[in-house]
Structure formats: C-alpha cells, structure tokens
Design a protein around this motif. Structure first.
Motif, PDB file in Angstrom:
ATOM      1  N   HIS A 200      -9.371  -9.217   4.622  1.00 42.82           N
ATOM      2  CA  HIS A 200      -8.618  -9.983   3.625  1.00 42.82           C
ATOM      3  C   HIS A 200      -9.384  -9.971   2.307  1.00 42.82           C
ATOM      4  O   HIS A 200     -10.593 -10.202   2.284  1.00 42.82           O
ATOM      5  CB  HIS A 200      -8.419 -11.427   4.075  1.00 42.82           C
ATOM      6  N   ALA A 211     -11.191  -4.687   3.201  1.00 41.74           N
ATOM      7  CA  ALA A 211      -9.859  -4.802   2.603  1.00 41.74           C
ATOM      8  C   ALA A 211      -9.767  -3.986   1.322  1.00 41.74           C
ATOM      9  O   ALA A 211      -8.749  -3.326   1.060  1.00 41.74           O
ATOM     10  CB  ALA A 211      -9.533  -6.267   2.334  1.00 41.74           C
ATOM     11  N   ARG A 215      -7.136  -0.857   0.817  1.00 39.14           N
ATOM     12  CA  ARG A 215      -6.179  -0.849  -0.300  1.00 39.14           C
ATOM     13  C   ARG A 215      -6.369   0.389  -1.166  1.00 39.14           C
ATOM     14  O   ARG A 215      -5.392   0.990  -1.639  1.00 39.14           O
ATOM     15  CB  ARG A 215      -6.335  -2.119  -1.125  1.00 39.14           C
ATOM     16  N   GLU A 220      -2.292  -1.564   3.715  1.00 40.58           N
ATOM     17  CA  GLU A 220      -2.787  -2.881   4.080  1.00 40.58           C
ATOM     18  C   GLU A 220      -3.106  -2.872   5.574  1.00 40.58           C
ATOM     19  O   GLU A 220      -2.258  -2.479   6.384  1.00 40.58           O
ATOM     20  CB  GLU A 220      -1.741  -3.964   3.783  1.00 40.58           C
TER      21      GLU A 220
END
Length: 299
Positions: A200, A211, A215, A220
């Motif tokens: 996250h 994360a 990305r 995701e």
C-alpha cells in the motif's frame, strides 16, 4: 489522592470484567475490592463503574482512569527495574525497536554482542514494531532506537533518520511455483499473482516501496485471501496462499518449501534506517551512532 494499590486493583477489575473474578485472581475478598472502588469514586467525585448491568461496564471517567493507570503502573514497574539494574551497576537499558522486515541478522547480532562486550553496564531490550509506529514511539519517548524500512512517511521534528544499508529485494515463492525456476523475476511477472502482504502506498516501509514498484510496472498488486504484513507472511507463502516481495536478508531466513529469486528491474532494493531522538541520552547516542559502521552490509 489515589494509591498505587487502588490503581492496580482498578486495572485488575476492568481486565477481569467482574469483581468476583478479580477477587479470585488477587486472593482478596470481593467486598474489599468493592470498597476500594467506592473510595476511589468518592475521592474523584465521579462514577467509575456501572454495577447494575449484567456485565461490568466502565464509565467514560473510568475508561480514562484505566488508560492512565496502566501507563502509570507500567512506568512504576520500569522504574523498579531501572533501580535494580542501577544497584547491580548496570548503566542503563536501550529500548531497541525493529520492523518485522528487518530481521535480527548475524551482522546485527554480532553488533549487539560486541557493543555489550565493550559496555558491560549496558543492556538492550528488543521489541518489534512497524516502521511508522517506531517513529512515533521514539518521538514520544517510549523507545530509544529504531530499525525501520525507508520510507518513513510521517517524520517528527528533533529526530535522526540515518540510512544504515541498502539491500536487494527478492521474490518469495512456493518451491513448486513456475517462477521458482527462473534466474530472476520481474515485477511484471507478478501481475496476476496474489500477494500475501498487500503493498500500500499509504503505509510506510517495505509496503510502500513494493507498492511503488508495482505501480511503476503498471499494475496494482492483488491481495491473497490470507494476508499478513508480519514475519508470518513467509509461512503463508510456504502454504501456497501467494507470493511476497521481501528484502534479501529476510529471504535468507525462509522456511522449507519457500524459494527466493532476485527481483529484476531498476529500483529493486530497500534501505534500512536508524531512528533516534536528537536529545537522546549519551547511552542511546553511543549505541545508535555505532550502528552505521557495524551494519554497512547485512549478513
């Protein structure tokens, strides 16, 4: 003025959920406990417990007192420990925090051993805490030194955030996974995989770093049906629930049935930071400032 005994009794009553169970645990009469609480309520001029309910209920004033009492009792316990240590000639204890993704590697163990050999009056108490929570605990004086993964998103004034070392990231996979045979694994190869520790961007440390990489690779990450952000994520990989991206030092400690492969691509690394307050004691500064040269490369 409330006494130490009253605070301890009150905490025990709330923890037990009833006067009778608390009385059994404390080996005192239930009427004596009830009398103590009434005396406390009279001294404070507020109700602390609601006795007419089926289950013991704590009033807002009682909850406030309970929270403060726990902190006071913990501080008194630590003061007792410190006094006993001082009597034995121990100079002090360093409260060391580490993230679950910063294992106690051989290099860190060797540093602790050598530092304690050089400073026989020092002891170290090690606890685990997330990278983000470490900064708050140290800033508010509940801990002394932290070993956190970069980035620490919320930074506090008056704190040192010193890079210790950078290490590569690896992918942890079940040994029967098709990617376990590859020499390297690219992030794009994990596009359809379930992550047992869902990365996250709103979390700091390793979660944020992975994360970012996902990305940048254009996807995701998808969470597995069973997830953990702690050390237990490797057990979940072992059980076949999904994959994980972890630091190489953590990958070296994988359980049987888990294979690790280097993560390919630019930026596939992570940095460990040392955290401590600028106004820390000489004891803590001496410990923290010795970390960098000792941990320049993890084992």
């Amino acid at each position: 003025m409330l006494t130490h005994k009253q605070l301890r009794y009150f905490v025990d009553i709330v923890d037990a959920g009833s006067f009778s169970l608390a009385a059994e645990r404390l080996f005192i009469a239930q009427s004596a406990l009830s009398r103590q609480v009434k005396d406390m309520e009279q001294a404070l001029q507020v109700p602390l417990l609601e006795r007419g309910t089926r289950h013991l209920a704590v009033t807002p004033a009682g909850q406030s007192l309970y929270d403060d009492a726990r902190r006071v009792l913990a501080a008194l316990q630590q003061a007792t420990v410190n006094a006993r240590h001082a009597q034995r000639g121990i100079e002090g204890t360093v409260q060391l925090l580490h993230a679950s993704s910063v294992p106690l590697t051989p290099a860190l163990q060797a540093f602790l051993r050598s530092h304690l050999d050089r400073h026989p009056g020092v002891s170290v108490e090690v606890s685990q805490s997330s990278s983000e929570h470490q900064a708050l605990d140290i800033a508010e004086g509940r801990a002394d030194v932290g070993l956190a993964r970069d980035p620490v998103l919320r930074r506090y004034p008056g704190m040192h955030y010193v890079p210790l070392y950078t290490e590569p990231l690896v992918v942890a996979l079940p040994v029967g996974h098709a990617l376990a045979q590859a020499s390297k694994v690219a992030l794009n190869d994990l596009r359809s995989e379930a992550f047992v520790a869902t990365p996250h961007l709103d979390r700091g440390g390793l979660s944020h770093r992975v994360a970012q990489l996902c990305r940048a690779a254009g996807f995701e990450p998808r969470g597995a049906r069973v997830r953990s952000r702690k050390w237990s994520q490797l057990a979940l990989v072992q059980a076949g629930f999904g994959v994980a991206v972890v630091p190489a030092s953590m990958g070296q400690l994988c359980p049987p049935g888990v294979a690790t492969r280097p993560l390919a691509g630019e930026g596939s690394h992570t940095t460990v930071l040392a955290l401590w307050r600028e106004d820390a004691s000489a004891l803590v500064r001496q410990f923290a400032e010795a970390l960098a040269p000792a941990l320049h490369a993890p084992s």
